[in-house]
Design a protein around this motif. Sequence first.
Motif, PDB file in Angstrom:
ATOM      1  N   LYS A 188      -6.135   1.149  -7.163  1.00 37.43           N
ATOM      2  CA  LYS A 188      -5.942   1.258  -8.738  1.00 37.43           C
ATOM      3  C   LYS A 188      -6.563   2.814  -8.734  1.00 37.43           C
ATOM      4  O   LYS A 188      -6.493   3.361  -9.999  1.00 37.43           O
ATOM      5  CB  LYS A 188      -6.390   0.559  -9.689  1.00 37.43           C
ATOM      6  N   SER A 189      -7.408   3.249  -7.879  1.00 34.69           N
ATOM      7  CA  SER A 189      -7.944   4.734  -8.191  1.00 34.69           C
ATOM      8  C   SER A 189      -8.406   4.995  -6.561  1.00 34.69           C
ATOM      9  O   SER A 189      -8.187   4.340  -5.581  1.00 34.69           O
ATOM     10  CB  SER A 189      -9.204   4.610  -8.758  1.00 34.69           C
ATOM     11  N   ASN A 190      -8.901   6.281  -6.451  1.00 32.78           N
ATOM     12  CA  ASN A 190      -9.269   6.596  -5.226  1.00 32.78           C
ATOM     13  C   ASN A 190     -10.574   5.749  -4.865  1.00 32.78           C
ATOM     14  O   ASN A 190     -11.339   5.408  -5.886  1.00 32.78           O
ATOM     15  CB  ASN A 190      -9.879   8.227  -5.345  1.00 32.78           C
ATOM     16  N   ASP A 198      -2.237  10.030  -0.420  1.00 31.28           N
ATOM     17  CA  ASP A 198      -0.910   9.969  -0.901  1.00 31.28           C
ATOM     18  C   ASP A 198      -0.404   8.525  -0.878  1.00 31.28           C
ATOM     19  O   ASP A 198       0.895   8.058  -0.729  1.00 31.28           O
ATOM     20  CB  ASP A 198       0.108  10.858  -0.622  1.00 31.28           C
ATOM     21  N   TYR A 245       5.511  12.223 -11.886  1.00 32.43           N
ATOM     22  CA  TYR A 245       4.036  12.270 -12.143  1.00 32.43           C
ATOM     23  C   TYR A 245       3.444  10.880 -11.898  1.00 32.43           C
ATOM     24  O   TYR A 245       2.505  10.534 -12.420  1.00 32.43           O
ATOM     25  CB  TYR A 245       3.686  12.341 -13.488  1.00 32.43           C
ATOM     26  N   GLN A 276       1.207   8.316 -10.204  1.00 32.06           N
ATOM     27  CA  GLN A 276      -0.147   8.516  -9.664  1.00 32.06           C
ATOM     28  C   GLN A 276      -0.310   7.613  -8.258  1.00 32.06           C
ATOM     29  O   GLN A 276      -0.111   6.638  -7.968  1.00 32.06           O
ATOM     30  CB  GLN A 276      -1.271   7.860 -10.556  1.00 32.06           C
ATOM     31  N   ASN A 277      -0.848   8.726  -7.264  1.00 33.03           N
ATOM     32  CA  ASN A 277      -1.132   8.364  -5.829  1.00 33.03           C
ATOM     33  C   ASN A 277      -2.810   8.617  -5.613  1.00 33.03           C
ATOM     34  O   ASN A 277      -3.197   9.348  -6.446  1.00 33.03           O
ATOM     35  CB  ASN A 277      -0.192   9.012  -4.947  1.00 33.03           C
ATOM     36  N   TYR A 278      -3.135   7.909  -4.620  1.00 33.04           N
ATOM     37  CA  TYR A 278      -4.559   7.848  -4.477  1.00 33.04           C
ATOM     38  C   TYR A 278      -5.083   8.001  -3.235  1.00 33.04           C
ATOM     39  O   TYR A 278      -3.910   8.236  -2.219  1.00 33.04           O
ATOM     40  CB  TYR A 278      -5.270   6.289  -5.037  1.00 33.04           C
ATOM     41  N   SER A 328       8.315   9.902 -15.075  1.00 34.16           N
ATOM     42  CA  SER A 328       7.504   8.793 -14.219  1.00 34.16           C
ATOM     43  C   SER A 328       7.546   9.032 -12.927  1.00 34.16           C
ATOM     44  O   SER A 328       6.845   8.728 -12.265  1.00 34.16           O
ATOM     45  CB  SER A 328       8.144   7.315 -14.884  1.00 34.16           C
ATOM     46  N   SER A 387      -0.587   3.132  -6.146  1.00 32.02           N
ATOM     47  CA  SER A 387      -1.296   1.907  -6.392  1.00 32.02           C
ATOM     48  C   SER A 387      -0.581   0.800  -6.170  1.00 32.02           C
ATOM     49  O   SER A 387       0.558   0.622  -5.818  1.00 32.02           O
ATOM     50  CB  SER A 387      -1.683   1.761  -8.292  1.00 32.02           C
TER      51      SER A 387
END
Length: 135
Positions: A124-126, A70, A17, A19-21, A14, A73
Motif C-alpha cells: 500500500k506504500s513504498n 512501478d 494518476y 499510485q504505483n510503489y 484515475s 497497490s
Amino acid sequence: MRSSILCIFVFISSVLYAQNYTLTVKITNIKSTEGTMMVGLYTADGFMNKPYKGLKASPQKGSIRCVFTDVPSGKYAVALFQDANNNRKQERNFIGIPTESWGLSTNPTILRQPVFKDASFDLKSNQTIEVKLKH
C-alpha cells in the motif's frame, strides 16, 4: 453531455494518476556467491508459476537488495531461489525438497509446497521486506 465529459475526465485522471510503489526485497542469510539469485513478485493467479515481475541478481555473502519499481497497490508474494548452477530452474531432490537455497516473503515455516496465502502481503506504500534464505 456535461456529466459524460466529467465521467470521462474522472476516468482518465484515475488512470493517469494511479499510485504505483517501489518494493525493496532485502535477501539475507546468503552463504555463497555461486550462480544467480532469481526473484519473482507474484499475484495470487500466477503464484510459483508465472511472476508478475521478475529480477535476477548476483548473490553476495550476507545480504543483497533487489528493487521492484512501478508496482500498483495490491496483494503480492515474493518467492526466490539461488540458482547455483545457472540452469534457470530450482533443483529438487527425489522427494521434491529444494536442494538450492530459497525463500518466501513473510518467511513462513512450512513443510509442504507453499501456497499464495503462506507468503502474501499487502503493498500500500513504498515498502521494504526481508526474506531470509533457507538452505
